[in-house]
Design a protein around this motif. Sequence first.
Motif, PDB file in Angstrom:
ATOM      1  N   ALA A  56       0.849  -1.186   0.000  1.00 13.14           N
ATOM      2  CA  ALA A  56       0.000   0.000   0.000  1.00 13.14           C
ATOM      3  C   ALA A  56       0.881   1.230   0.000  1.00 13.14           C
ATOM      4  CB  ALA A  56      -0.928  -0.008   1.213  1.00 13.14           C
ATOM      5  N   TRP A  57       0.330   2.307  -0.527  1.00 10.26           N
ATOM      6  CA  TRP A  57       1.031   3.578  -0.608  1.00 10.26           C
ATOM      7  C   TRP A  57       0.114   4.680  -0.112  1.00 10.26           C
ATOM      8  CZ3 TRP A  57       1.232  -0.391  -3.937  1.00 10.26           C
ATOM      9  CH2 TRP A  57       2.496  -0.902  -4.258  1.00 10.26           C
ATOM     10  N   VAL A  58       0.706   5.699   0.456  1.00  4.77           N
ATOM     11  CA  VAL A  58      -0.025   6.914   0.786  1.00  4.77           C
ATOM     12  C   VAL A  58       0.667   8.084   0.095  1.00  4.77           C
ATOM     13  CG1 VAL A  58      -1.025   6.145   2.972  1.00  4.77           C
ATOM     14  CG2 VAL A  58       1.230   7.208   2.970  1.00  4.77           C
ATOM     15  N   ALA A  59      -0.146   9.065  -0.278  1.00  2.42           N
ATOM     16  CA  ALA A  59       0.366  10.313  -0.833  1.00  2.42           C
ATOM     17  C   ALA A  59       0.329  11.342   0.283  1.00  2.42           C
ATOM     18  CB  ALA A  59      -0.489  10.767  -2.005  1.00  2.42           C
ATOM     19  N   LEU A  60       1.425  12.029   0.452  1.00  2.00           N
ATOM     20  CA  LEU A  60       1.564  13.010   1.529  1.00  2.00           C
ATOM     21  C   LEU A  60       1.630  14.418   0.962  1.00  2.00           C
ATOM     22  CD1 LEU A  60       4.290  11.016   3.421  1.00  2.00           C
ATOM     23  CD2 LEU A  60       1.869  11.154   4.025  1.00  2.00           C
ATOM     24  N   ALA A  61       0.799  15.301   1.497  1.00  2.00           N
ATOM     25  CA  ALA A  61       0.855  16.712   1.110  1.00  2.00           C
ATOM     26  C   ALA A  61       2.138  17.301   1.659  1.00  2.00           C
ATOM     27  CB  ALA A  61      -0.350  17.457   1.668  1.00  2.00           C
ATOM     28  N   GLY A  62       2.721  18.193   0.938  1.00  5.02           N
ATOM     29  CA  GLY A  62       3.964  18.815   1.391  1.00  5.02           C
ATOM     30  C   GLY A  62       5.191  18.055   0.935  1.00  5.02           C
ATOM     31  N   GLY A  63       4.993  16.830   0.443  1.00  8.26           N
ATOM     32  CA  GLY A  63       6.090  16.079  -0.136  1.00  8.26           C
ATOM     33  C   GLY A  63       7.091  15.505   0.830  1.00  8.26           C
ATOM     34  N   ARG A  64       6.738  15.381   2.137  1.00  4.72           N
ATOM     35  CA  ARG A  64       7.727  14.900   3.100  1.00  4.72           C
ATOM     36  C   ARG A  64       7.162  13.782   3.958  1.00  4.72           C
ATOM     37  NH1 ARG A  64      10.213  18.801   6.871  1.00  4.72           N
ATOM     38  NH2 ARG A  64       8.191  18.501   7.789  1.00  4.72           N
ATOM     39  N   ASP A  65       8.030  12.865   4.318  1.00  6.87           N
ATOM     40  CA  ASP A  65       7.717  11.794   5.263  1.00  6.87           C
ATOM     41  C   ASP A  65       9.012  11.534   6.015  1.00  6.87           C
ATOM     42  OD1 ASP A  65       6.122   9.760   6.449  1.00  6.87           O
ATOM     43  OD2 ASP A  65       7.100   8.274   5.193  1.00  6.87           O
ATOM     44  N   VAL A  66       9.090  12.020   7.233  1.00  2.63           N
ATOM     45  CA  VAL A  66      10.340  11.985   7.980  1.00  2.63           C
ATOM     46  C   VAL A  66      10.217  11.053   9.178  1.00  2.63           C
ATOM     47  CG1 VAL A  66      12.015  13.377   9.245  1.00  2.63           C
ATOM     48  CG2 VAL A  66      10.837  14.340   7.274  1.00  2.63           C
ATOM     49  N   GLY A  67      11.186  10.155   9.319  1.00  3.36           N
ATOM     50  CA  GLY A  67      11.246   9.316  10.508  1.00  3.36           C
ATOM     51  C   GLY A  67      10.088   8.352  10.638  1.00  3.36           C
ATOM     52  N   ALA A  68       9.818   7.934  11.860  1.00  5.26           N
ATOM     53  CA  ALA A  68       8.793   6.935  12.127  1.00  5.26           C
ATOM     54  C   ALA A  68       7.395   7.494  11.964  1.00  5.26           C
ATOM     55  CB  ALA A  68       8.955   6.389  13.547  1.00  5.26           C
ATOM     56  N   GLU A  69       7.225   8.784  12.173  1.00  9.76           N
ATOM     57  CA  GLU A  69       5.906   9.407  12.052  1.00  9.76           C
ATOM     58  C   GLU A  69       5.864  10.275  10.796  1.00  9.76           C
ATOM     59  OE1 GLU A  69       3.172   8.925  13.940  1.00  9.76           O
ATOM     60  OE2 GLU A  69       4.333   7.422  15.011  1.00  9.76           O
ATOM     61  N   PRO A  70       4.778  10.188  10.022  1.00  2.96           N
ATOM     62  CA  PRO A  70       4.680  11.049   8.835  1.00  2.96           C
ATOM     63  C   PRO A  70       4.740  12.523   9.241  1.00  2.96           C
ATOM     64  CG  PRO A  70       2.997   9.335   8.809  1.00  2.96           C
ATOM     65  CD  PRO A  70       3.646   9.289  10.167  1.00  2.96           C
ATOM     66  N   ALA A  71       5.510  13.309   8.475  1.00  9.46           N
ATOM     67  CA  ALA A  71       5.645  14.731   8.755  1.00  9.46           C
ATOM     68  C   ALA A  71       4.439  15.514   8.256  1.00  9.46           C
ATOM     69  CB  ALA A  71       6.918  15.262   8.105  1.00  9.46           C
ATOM     70  N   GLU A  72       3.728  14.987   7.293  1.00  7.89           N
ATOM     71  CA  GLU A  72       2.568  15.654   6.694  1.00  7.89           C
ATOM     72  C   GLU A  72       1.404  14.666   6.661  1.00  7.89           C
ATOM     73  OE1 GLU A  72       2.640  18.767   5.944  1.00  7.89           O
ATOM     74  OE2 GLU A  72       4.794  19.134   6.002  1.00  7.89           O
ATOM     75  N   PRO A  73       0.184  15.177   6.630  1.00  4.80           N
ATOM     76  CA  PRO A  73      -0.963  14.266   6.581  1.00  4.80           C
ATOM     77  C   PRO A  73      -1.085  13.585   5.213  1.00  4.80           C
ATOM     78  CG  PRO A  73      -1.691  16.538   6.375  1.00  4.80           C
ATOM     79  CD  PRO A  73      -0.214  16.576   6.681  1.00  4.80           C
ATOM     80  N   ALA A  74      -1.537  12.358   5.237  1.00  7.21           N
ATOM     81  CA  ALA A  74      -1.786  11.640   3.994  1.00  7.21           C
ATOM     82  C   ALA A  74      -3.057  12.169   3.361  1.00  7.21           C
ATOM     83  CB  ALA A  74      -1.892  10.140   4.264  1.00  7.21           C
ATOM     84  N   VAL A  75      -3.026  12.339   2.042  1.00  2.00           N
ATOM     85  CA  VAL A  75      -4.175  12.867   1.314  1.00  2.00           C
ATOM     86  C   VAL A  75      -4.677  11.895   0.245  1.00  2.00           C
ATOM     87  CG1 VAL A  75      -3.516  15.251   1.773  1.00  2.00           C
ATOM     88  CG2 VAL A  75      -2.749  14.128  -0.340  1.00  2.00           C
ATOM     89  N   GLY A  76      -4.056  10.739   0.151  1.00  2.00           N
ATOM     90  CA  GLY A  76      -4.478   9.735  -0.817  1.00  2.00           C
ATOM     91  C   GLY A  76      -3.878   8.401  -0.465  1.00  2.00           C
ATOM     92  N   MET A  77      -4.479   7.355  -1.019  1.00  4.11           N
ATOM     93  CA  MET A  77      -4.002   5.998  -0.723  1.00  4.11           C
ATOM     94  C   MET A  77      -4.319   5.068  -1.880  1.00  4.11           C
ATOM     95  SD  MET A  77      -6.860   4.657   1.934  1.00  4.11           S
ATOM     96  CE  MET A  77      -8.590   4.855   1.530  1.00  4.11           C
ATOM     97  N   ALA A  78      -3.586   3.974  -1.921  1.00  3.30           N
ATOM     98  CA  ALA A  78      -3.828   2.878  -2.862  1.00  3.30           C
ATOM     99  C   ALA A  78      -3.251   1.624  -2.240  1.00  3.30           C
ATOM    100  CB  ALA A  78      -3.158   3.155  -4.205  1.00  3.30           C
ATOM    101  N   ASN A  79      -3.871   0.498  -2.524  1.00  5.59           N
ATOM    102  CA  ASN A  79      -3.276  -0.757  -2.077  1.00  5.59           C
ATOM    103  C   ASN A  79      -3.485  -1.811  -3.136  1.00  5.59           C
ATOM    104  OD1 ASN A  79      -4.963  -3.246  -0.870  1.00  5.59           O
ATOM    105  ND2 ASN A  79      -6.210  -1.415  -0.599  1.00  5.59           N
ATOM    106  N   LEU A  80      -2.688  -2.844  -3.056  1.00  5.27           N
ATOM    107  CA  LEU A  80      -2.830  -3.952  -3.989  1.00  5.27           C
ATOM    108  C   LEU A  80      -2.567  -5.261  -3.274  1.00  5.27           C
ATOM    109  CD1 LEU A  80       0.199  -5.129  -4.848  1.00  5.27           C
ATOM    110  CD2 LEU A  80       0.226  -3.063  -6.221  1.00  5.27           C
ATOM    111  N   MET A  81      -3.138  -6.302  -3.825  1.00  4.27           N
ATOM    112  CA  MET A  81      -2.907  -7.655  -3.323  1.00  4.27           C
ATOM    113  C   MET A  81      -2.211  -8.437  -4.418  1.00  4.27           C
ATOM    114  SD  MET A  81      -5.529 -10.231  -1.531  1.00  4.27           S
ATOM    115  CE  MET A  81      -4.910 -11.676  -0.699  1.00  4.27           C
TER     116      MET A  81
END
Length: 161
Positions: A56-81
């Motif tokens: 699964a993937w999430v799209a983050l506003a602001g373009g950042r994901d730092v460390g164990a906690e996302p730096a920005e809120p997720a604004v989209g998602m997708a998953n696959l099996m």
Amino acid sequence: MVERAAYACVEVREAHLGDIARMRTDWTVAQGGAPDPRFEQELRDWWARESAHRRAWVALAGGRDVGAEPAEPAVGMANLMVFERMPRPGRDAGRWAYVANVWVDPAHRSRGVGRLLMTSALDWCRDQGLVRVVLNPSEMSVPLYASLGFRPADDLMRVDL
């Protein structure tokens, strides 16, 4: 000219599950459903059971994901099996993916977020040597998927139980 936010697409980690629960709830409410206070734990339990066969993937506003906690809120998602066919003599079993739950927050639609999520998923599938990707598009999403090379599949049948 409208300024567009930068987005980053990252593979889901434990830290993103709360965002996914929030987005799934928003999606449900938008379709007339109601929130459920037990849902986040239900989603976490599901992910623990399913994550060996899913990505699964999430799209983050602001373009950042730092460390164990996302730096920005997720604004989209997708998953696959991922599915692997039963092998047979002289033929590679082959693996394929079913994409589901592609969703973008309405405030971030038409900014390339859906495309970013899907290209991330498709790139992962190519890297893994999967032979095909299938999905069941909403009417609104058909142009996006067609632009990514998806075509109608008339060779499927189903039964609802």
